[in-house]
Write an enzyme that holds these catalytic residues in place. Structure first.
Site, PDB file in Angstrom:
ATOM      1  CB  SER A   8      31.722 -47.978   5.253  1.00  0.00           C
ATOM      2  OG  SER A   8      33.058 -47.855   5.621  1.00  0.00           O
ATOM      3  CG  HIS A  33      30.417 -44.940   7.872  1.00  0.00           C
ATOM      4  ND1 HIS A  33      29.860 -44.584   9.112  1.00  0.00           N
ATOM      5  CD2 HIS A  33      31.479 -45.518   8.112  1.00  0.00           C
ATOM      6  CE1 HIS A  33      30.503 -45.191  10.049  1.00  0.00           C
ATOM      7  NE2 HIS A  33      31.389 -45.693   9.605  1.00  0.00           N
ATOM      8  CG  ASP A  35      35.029 -46.486   8.616  1.00  0.00           C
ATOM      9  OD1 ASP A  35      34.199 -46.393   9.626  1.00  0.00           O
ATOM     10  OD2 ASP A  35      34.726 -47.349   7.834  1.00  0.00           O
ATOM     11  CG  MET A  37      40.459 -46.722  11.303  1.00  0.00           C
ATOM     12  SD  MET A  37      40.430 -48.372  10.757  1.00  0.00           S
ATOM     13  CE  MET A  37      38.596 -48.868  10.439  1.00  0.00           C
ATOM     14  CG  HIS A  66      33.170 -44.715  12.790  1.00  0.00           C
ATOM     15  ND1 HIS A  66      33.038 -46.017  12.367  1.00  0.00           N
ATOM     16  CD2 HIS A  66      33.397 -44.532  14.081  1.00  0.00           C
ATOM     17  CE1 HIS A  66      33.225 -46.819  13.374  1.00  0.00           C
ATOM     18  NE2 HIS A  66      33.298 -45.954  14.483  1.00  0.00           N
ATOM     19  CG  MET A  68      36.839 -46.439  14.647  1.00  0.00           C
ATOM     20  SD  MET A  68      36.681 -47.526  13.323  1.00  0.00           S
ATOM     21  CE  MET A  68      36.447 -46.456  12.182  1.00  0.00           C
ATOM     22  CG  MET A 139      31.822 -50.293  16.421  1.00  0.00           C
ATOM     23  SD  MET A 139      32.025 -49.731  14.954  1.00  0.00           S
ATOM     24  CE  MET A 139      32.473 -50.968  13.973  1.00  0.00           C
ATOM     25  CG  ASP A 172      30.189 -49.101  10.865  1.00  0.00           C
ATOM     26  OD1 ASP A 172      30.386 -49.916   9.945  1.00  0.00           O
ATOM     27  OD2 ASP A 172      31.302 -48.144  11.423  1.00  0.00           O
TER      28      ASP A 172
HETATM   29  C1  DX5 Z   1      35.033 -51.064  10.531  1.00  0.00           C
HETATM   30  C2  DX5 Z   1      34.467 -49.655  10.065  1.00  0.00           C
HETATM   31  C3  DX5 Z   1      33.169 -50.066   9.312  1.00  0.00           C
HETATM   32  C4  DX5 Z   1      33.468 -50.774   8.070  1.00  0.00           C
HETATM   33  C5  DX5 Z   1      32.249 -51.655   7.619  1.00  0.00           C
HETATM   34  O1  DX5 Z   1      36.052 -50.625  11.656  1.00  0.00           O
HETATM   35  O2  DX5 Z   1      34.014 -48.859  10.966  1.00  0.00           O
HETATM   36  O3  DX5 Z   1      32.684 -48.739   8.696  1.00  0.00           O
HETATM   37  O4  DX5 Z   1      34.065 -50.060   6.916  1.00  0.00           O
HETATM   38  O5  DX5 Z   1      32.702 -52.471   6.847  1.00  0.00           O
HETATM   39  P1  DX5 Z   1      31.870 -53.607   6.330  1.00  0.00           P
HETATM   40  O6  DX5 Z   1      30.504 -53.485   5.794  1.00  0.00           O
HETATM   41  O7  DX5 Z   1      32.513 -54.276   5.123  1.00  0.00           O
HETATM   42  O8  DX5 Z   1      31.715 -54.556   7.439  1.00  0.00           O
HETATM   43 ZN    ZN Z   2      32.747 -46.962  10.432  1.00  0.00          ZN
END
Ligand code: DX5
Ligand code: ZN
Length: 214
Positions: A8, A33, A35, A37, A66, A68, A139, A172
């Site tokens: 990620s 991956h 993220d 947000m 992903h 969010m 999650m 994740d």
């Molecule tokens: C959290 C993200 C994850 C995060 C994982 O909201 O969706 O993908 O980056 O990071 P680690 O592995 O450090 O928990």
């Molecule tokens: Zn994620």
């Protein structure tokens, strides 16, 4: 099922993202991956389609995007355009009927639709869309930040989900070498990990330790 590792990039050094991506690609990553947000669905802001578009140019890894964000349907097209291979939306942000419409649109474009659920959200909530997804992303931390501790209760959820779903199950949040054997044995086949991989001096070793845990 073959276990696939998805570093990620939230834990990467964004000042040299292309090198960071090369580092995990050469270390044996299977997916990247990403993220997304929006500061509304989660208390953090990351990147949008424009960055995904440039990431697409520097790697051959499939892009596991992903979302969010609130109103994900408004942004799906731009993430498809940017070159996403998989797009995961949260069930907390979209109705089953709207998700189904997005899912068939994605499939027509050759993009894999995924659904995700927060630790506090019951599996029942995603049941209406299970026939419409290639991937369920469980999650195992509250979304928003990397570096949080894995919530052990997620294992029960993964096991239950595996008994009713044959597609990809991704986990994740807080994934490291301590929990990965349990996660894989519970039935997950994609492990997204941020800090454990990008924080490691030797990314290859970190990836191998997760992959070979089961
Ligand atoms: C959290 C993200 C994850 C995060 C994982 O909201 O969706 O993908 O980056 O990071 P680690 O592995 O450090 O928990
Ligand atoms: Zn994620």
């Amino acid at each position: 099922m073959r276990v696939r590792i998805a570093p990620s990039i939230l834990s990467a050094d964004f000042s040299c993202l292309d090198r960071e991506i090369k580092r995990v690609e050469e270390a044996g990553a299977d997916l990247l991956h990403i993220d997304i947000m929006d500061g509304h669905f989660v208390p953090n802001i990351t990147i949008g389609p424009v960055v995904v578009k440039y990431i697409r140019r520097v790697t051959r890894l499939p892009l596991d995007v992903h979302l969010m964000i609130e109103n994900p349907g408004d942004f799906v097209d731009s993430f498809v355009e940017a070159g996403s291979d998989m797009i995961t939306m949260h069930i907390e942000t979209i109705s089953p009927s709207k998700f189904k419409a997005q899912s068939s649109k994605l499939k027509k474009k050759g993009v894999k639709p995924g659904i995700s659920l927060n630790p506090a959200t019951a599996l029942e909530k995603i049941k209406p869309v299970l026939n419409w997804v290639d991937l369920v992303l469980v999650m195992s931390v509250n979304p928003g930040f990397s570096g949080q501790a894995f919530i052990p209760g997620s294992l029960t959820k993964i096991k239950k989900l595996r008994s009713m779903f044959k597609g990809d199950i991704s986990v994740d949040g807080g994934v490291n070498d301590k929990f990965c054997a349990d996660i894989i044995n519970a039935g997950a086949n994609i492990l997204a990990a941020g800090s454990f991989i990008f924080g490691a001096k030797d990314a290859r070793q970190a990836i191998e330790r997760i992959r070979n845990a089961a």
